[in-house]
Design an enzyme around this catalytic site. Structure first.
Site, PDB file in Angstrom:
ATOM      1  N   SER B 131       0.840  -1.193   0.000  1.00 35.74           N
ATOM      2  CA  SER B 131       0.000   0.000   0.000  1.00 35.74           C
ATOM      3  C   SER B 131       0.886   1.258   0.000  1.00 35.74           C
ATOM      4  CB  SER B 131      -0.946  -0.052   1.204  1.00 35.74           C
ATOM      5  OG  SER B 131      -2.026   0.819   1.034  1.00 35.74           O
ATOM      6  N   ARG B 200     -11.820   7.301   8.786  1.00 36.77           N
ATOM      7  CA  ARG B 200     -11.474   5.904   8.970  1.00 36.77           C
ATOM      8  C   ARG B 200     -12.584   4.982   8.499  1.00 36.77           C
ATOM      9  NH1 ARG B 200      -7.227   2.440   9.138  1.00 36.77           N
ATOM     10  NH2 ARG B 200      -7.644   0.706  10.526  1.00 36.77           N
ATOM     11  N   ASP B 287      -9.096  -6.918  -3.898  1.00 35.95           N
ATOM     12  CA  ASP B 287      -8.750  -5.531  -3.524  1.00 35.95           C
ATOM     13  C   ASP B 287      -9.490  -4.549  -4.430  1.00 35.95           C
ATOM     14  OD1 ASP B 287      -7.530  -3.087  -2.875  1.00 35.95           O
ATOM     15  OD2 ASP B 287      -5.536  -3.977  -2.706  1.00 35.95           O
ATOM     16  N   HIS B 317      -8.292  -5.160   0.135  1.00 38.93           N
ATOM     17  CA  HIS B 317      -6.966  -4.571   0.298  1.00 38.93           C
ATOM     18  C   HIS B 317      -6.287  -5.057   1.577  1.00 38.93           C
ATOM     19  CE1 HIS B 317      -3.797  -1.676  -0.342  1.00 38.93           C
ATOM     20  NE2 HIS B 317      -4.049  -1.046   0.787  1.00 38.93           N
ATOM     21  N   ASP B 318      -7.038  -5.160   2.660  1.00 34.24           N
ATOM     22  CA  ASP B 318      -6.464  -5.627   3.931  1.00 34.24           C
ATOM     23  C   ASP B 318      -5.889  -7.036   3.848  1.00 34.24           C
ATOM     24  OD1 ASP B 318      -6.657  -3.362   5.433  1.00 34.24           O
ATOM     25  OD2 ASP B 318      -8.375  -4.012   6.637  1.00 34.24           O
TER      26      ASP B 318
END
Lengths: 355, 355
Positions: B131, B200, B287, B317-318
């Protein structure tokens, strides 16, 4: 009217616009239901010549031919474009504000059923809706099947998904944490201008596609401070804030979160089995907010819906508003007489003949 | 140090953590670069036994075997976990706050190059990053090719896309429009707690996948007021606000928006041709923030990168943080001696032999 939450909402008004001429028995009535920030102005008409949000779809010789059909488009209950909503006066004369009750998609449709009664429409020749409008169209066909002859479910879902609720979460927080929100009692002040703008930016990105943004904006700069895509989102935020009430945005978003056509009906599949309307389900191939799997579920469980119609578009969810030609072709198919309507395949034909 | 924007930033500190033992010539040094809200605590170590964000990857006998490698992980310039950033004191003793200058990915890497010099590392045996960490790893390999022997680019991109910039837009607005932001000069106050929490929530949804949220939360309710997925996002918002500075969030997000490895280098393809490191590019199949096409572009233009390695994961993505086994296998391949390393195909083998 008595809402699902138990609150009795007095003095409900629904604003609506019409096009064409009603048959004496209203047998040519078509109901069009708008999405979250839409309104009753679907298309230009004699009284309001400005373009509508589905301009080009409605008019003489168009997909919804107003020489034949009488089109009715209400503003949703809880909205801010003429219908009763959080910014409307409560019985004490002050705006509802924080006192506005929880309104579900089913409540919205119940209000529209009362409108149909008032207009003398026993049965709609067709109910058409996309996105939140599709949720209401679906609820119409499930809760009042005998009053919906044809049904278009466009870029919508049987139930709001975790992902859709997740995208709504920061939007609701942005509005409510804006000091301008004042707990919902900001009227007649400007309200949560920044918060509603942030909500719109989030929503707008979910409404488009990665590929379209890449092609259209790439890494271009608007000025020394902003990328072009940032300026584009700023523009859409400012535009929404000028025309839309944050309280309506909140109540309608929460209504969508709560949408589950299977609630209290033994689940989605059983609920969808109640539908008797001739149904077409359509989605947009690049829609990342209402992905095609949601429309596939609808098409699978609705008897005679036939194959899912896929709109090819780079625009994502907004493709249902933008691709008027493809939507028009789908609507024209649905509105055509059954015998004249092309069947997409044998299975669909057989199933439809049986309904 | 002199930043790209022309500002001279005095008195720069980078916090870092190490694992393993440095060879006298530092030939066994491996650099690990963290993502946006990460820090230097990649894994548990003798001094900090708490789990890190890539725990399980680093240690004796693990993919990055600390019996062999000396691992260095700095906190990024502009961060808030020990390195100089907006919350650090400026020369006048007050926090930088609104005076914190614009810091680019290239500035961040320039600071890390100074750290390498200070540590006596002439050349990294490997630079690994995902990332935002992958942006820095890429910049290392392009701006200092002779100092990067092996390179892992994980779930990252050659340049921030319009979509990524678009997702950042409401995050930046949410922080800056929070009255607690006070123009950036909120220290030592609590700062824009609501705004950072909203940022967030948005980011977290982009970090996961629609399918995972559906499987994990569906339409489950946490309580009468909230869906489970809303409560989950509330939890992650509150957790980040406790541990992360909003000023750092803003400067790092803007740094990522500005990331374009091809800027001033005749474009991306020419920039990537400068890389001499033995490179592996990997991405996560689900992702939606850094889609595989971005990693494919990197793999295509970096000589000898071979085929893109695809991590299979429902987590979006995580996945680059969660799928430690798959990431570990990729890292182990990269760190293995060239002769011992399995080649994914003939093309890759041939190209690698030529580098």
């Amino acid at each position: 009217m008595l809402l699902e939450c138990g609150v009795a909402l007095p003095d409900v008004h629904l604003a609506y616009e019409t096009w064409g001429t009603p048959a004496p028995d209203r047998s040519n009535a078509v109901l069009i239901l708008h999405a979250l920030t839409g309104d009753s102005h679907v298309a230009a008409g004699p009284e309001q010549p400005t373009p509508g949000w589905w301009d080009g779809l409605i008019g003489p010789g168009r997909a919804v031919d107003t020489d034949r059909w009488w089109v009715v488009a209400p503003n949703v209950l809880g909205g801010c474009r003429g219908s009763t909503g959080p910014s409307s006066p409560a019985p004490d004369g002050r705006p509802w504000g924080s006192r506005w009750p929880k309104v579900t998609i089913r409540d919205q449709v119940a209000a529209e059923i009362a409108l149909a009664d008032a207009l003398g429409v026993r049965s709609w020749a067709a109910v058409l809706g996309g996105s939140m409008g599709g949720m209401r169209a679906l609820e119409w066909a499930v809760s009042a099947p005998s009053r919906v002859e044809r049904l278009l479910l466009l870029a919508t879902t049987a139930a709001a998904s975790a992902d859709q609720i997740a995208w709504a979460s920061p939007q609701l927080h942005a509005i409510r944490s804006d000091p301008g929100w004042e707990g919902g009692d900001y009227y007649p002040g400007p309200g949560p201008v920044a918060g509603l703008g942030i909500a719109r930016r989030i929503a707008h990105v979910t409404y488009r596609s990665e590929a379209e943004l890449a092609t259209r904006f790439g890494r271009n700069r608007q000025d020394s401070d902003r990328f072009a895509v940032e300026s584009y989102l700023d523009h859409h935020a400012a535009k929404l804030v000028r025309r839309f009430d944050a309280g309506s945005y909140v109540t309608l978003t929460e209504g969508m979160n709560g949408h589950d056509v299977g609630r209290g009906r033994n689940g989605i599949a059983d609920a969808l089995r109640r539908i008797t309307a001739r149904t077409v389900v359509a989605g947009v191939d690049s829609d990342r907010l209402y992905p095609l799997a949601q429309q596939r579920e609808l098409a699978t469980h609705i008897a005679g819906a036939g194959e899912l119609r896929v709109i090819r578009s780079p625009y994502g969810h907004d493709g249902f508003l933008i691709e008027v030609d493809q939507v028009g072709a789908i609507v024209a198919d649905l509105l055509a007489d059954q015998a004249a309507r092309p069947m997409s395949n044998d299975r669909a034909g057989a199933t439809r003949a049986a309904t």
